[in-house]
Design an enzyme around this catalytic site. Structure first.
Site, PDB file in Angstrom:
ATOM      1  CB  THR A 123     -46.208   1.042  15.651  1.00  0.00           C
ATOM      2  OG1 THR A 123     -46.077   2.202  14.619  1.00  0.00           O
ATOM      3  CG2 THR A 123     -45.734  -0.145  15.014  1.00  0.00           C
ATOM      4  CB  ALA A 125     -44.716   5.984  14.974  1.00  0.00           C
ATOM      5  CB  CYS A 126     -48.755   2.983  12.591  1.00  0.00           C
ATOM      6  SG  CYS A 126     -49.456   2.354  10.985  1.00  0.00           S
ATOM      7  N   GLY A 127     -50.553   5.564  11.420  1.00  0.00           N
ATOM      8  CA  GLY A 127     -51.853   5.898  11.396  1.00  0.00           C
ATOM      9  C   GLY A 127     -52.354   5.015  10.470  1.00  0.00           C
ATOM     10  CB  CYS A 129     -49.710   1.849   7.738  1.00  0.00           C
ATOM     11  SG  CYS A 129     -49.110   2.591   9.414  1.00  0.00           S
TER      12      CYS A 129
END
Length: 286
Positions: A123, A125-127, A129
C-alpha cells in the site's frame, strides 16, 4: 501520464455556516497501482521478474521504480540499468494507464539481492512490512553513514520542513500528499517529490538522486513531511544520507536503526525547534 489530482463531488456539512449543507467539487490526490518489473539475466536467457506493486500517485514513476529498487537493496545503483519504459497497459475502457514500469538491466548486470517475496499488494503507507531486523539493513547497506562528516546549523535543520512545504504543490491542492526532499548541508533543497505515500515520496527523490549520479548522498539531508518510521530511516541509510529530518514523531525502531547505523535522526521539526534522537553532534552552530 497518469493524473496527479482528480475532481470529485462532495458535500460539506457545517452546522455553524449559513448554509449547513453545501454540495461542491473537491480536488483529491490520485492513487493508482504501479507494477515494477525487472528484466535481467544473460542474453540467451533474459527473463522478466515482478518486483512490487505499490499504490502511488502517478508521476515520476521512473524515479519511484529506481528508488524502490535501490532502497530495497535489489540494485546497488543506477549504473546497472540500461533503460526504463512504461508498458502500455490499458484499463477497462481500452485507455492506456501507464501503471507498469519495465526496468531493463545492462548486459552482465545482476540483482544485488532477490526481490522480497510478498503475498499482498504494497500500500501507499507500506514500506518493508514485516521486517524488523536491524541487522538485515546493516548487512544490505553499501554506505557507512556513521563516518559522514556532515555538520548542519540547527536553524537550517529547523527550517527545512518549511522550505519543503513551499514546494508541495500537490499538497496545497489536495491536502493529501506527502513530500520528500534532498537538501545540502547549507539547507538548499535540490529536489522535492510528492506522493500519496510517504515511502513512495522518499523513493522518488532517491531515484532522482540515483539518476543524477548523487549516490551515496554524502553530506546531504533527507527531509520528509511525515513521521520518522523505520522504513524511512532504512531508505536514508540505503541511499547513504547521514541525516533524516522529519516533521512528525519517530518510532522506537527508527531510533534503534538510526543509532545502530550512525545516522542523525531529527524529528518534531517545526521552526525554531527540533528534537535530535541520534548523533546530535552533527547539529552544530556555525
Amino acid at each position: 501520464m497518469g493524473r496527479v489530482t482528480a475532481r470529485v463531488r462532495a458535500t460539506r456539512l457545517d452546522s455553524s455556516a449559513p448554509a449547513p449543507r453545501l454540495d461542491r467539487i473537491e480536488t483529491v490526490a490520485v492513487e493508482e497501482p504501479l507494477q515494477i518489473r525487472v528484466e535481467h539475466g544473460p542474453a540467451q536467457a533474459r527473463r522478466r521478474e515482478d518486483v512490487a506493486v505499490t499504490m502511488r500517485t502517478p508521476g515520476d514513476d521512473f524515479d519511484l521504480a529506481l528508488g524502490h529498487l535501490i532502497t530495497e537493496g535489489v540494485l546497488d545503483d543506477a549504473t546497472a540499468v540500461a533503460g526504463m519504459m512504461h508498458c502500455t497497459d490499458v484499463d477497462a475502457d481500452g485507455s492506456p494507464t501507464f501503471n507498469v514500469v519495465d526496468v531493463t538491466l545492462r548486459a552482465g548486470a545482476v540483482l544485488a539481492a532477490r526481490p522480497r517475496q510478498r503475498t499482498e499488494v504494497v500500500t501507499s503507507a507500506c514500506g518493508i512490512c514485516g521486517t524488523d531486523e536491524i541487522a538485515a539493513i546493516a548487512a544490505a547497506s553499501r554506505y557507512a553513514v556513521d563516518q559522514d562528516a556532515l555538520r548542519v546549523d540547527p536553524e537550517v535543520v529547523a527550517g527545512l520542513p518549511d522550505a519543503l512545504r513551499e514546494r508541495q504543490k500537490g499538497f496545497s491542492r489536495t491536502g493529501g500528499m506527502h513530500a520528500a526532499g534532498i537538501a545540502t548541508g547549507d539547507g538548499e533543497l535540490l529536489a522535492v517529490r510528492e506522493d500519496v505515500g510517504r515511502h513512495n515520496a522518499a523513493d522518488k527523490v532517491i531515484g532522482w538522486a540515483a539518476r543524477e549520479g548523487l549516490l551515496p548522498l554524502r553530506g546531504h539531508v533527507l527531509v520528509v513531511s511525515a513521521r520518522a518510521s523505520f522504513e524511512l530511516v532504512q531508505k536514508a541509510v540505503m541511499a547513504g544520507a547521514p541525516m533524516l529530518v522529519a516533521v512528525s514523531a519517530p518510532t522506537s525502531l527508527a531510533v534503534d536503526l538510526a543509532a545502530a547505523e550512525g545516522l542523525t535522526l531529527v524529528a518534531f521539526t517545526r521552526a525554531p525547534r527540533c528534537t535530535v534522537y541520534t548523533r546530535a553532534e552533527r547539529l552544530a552552530g556555525r
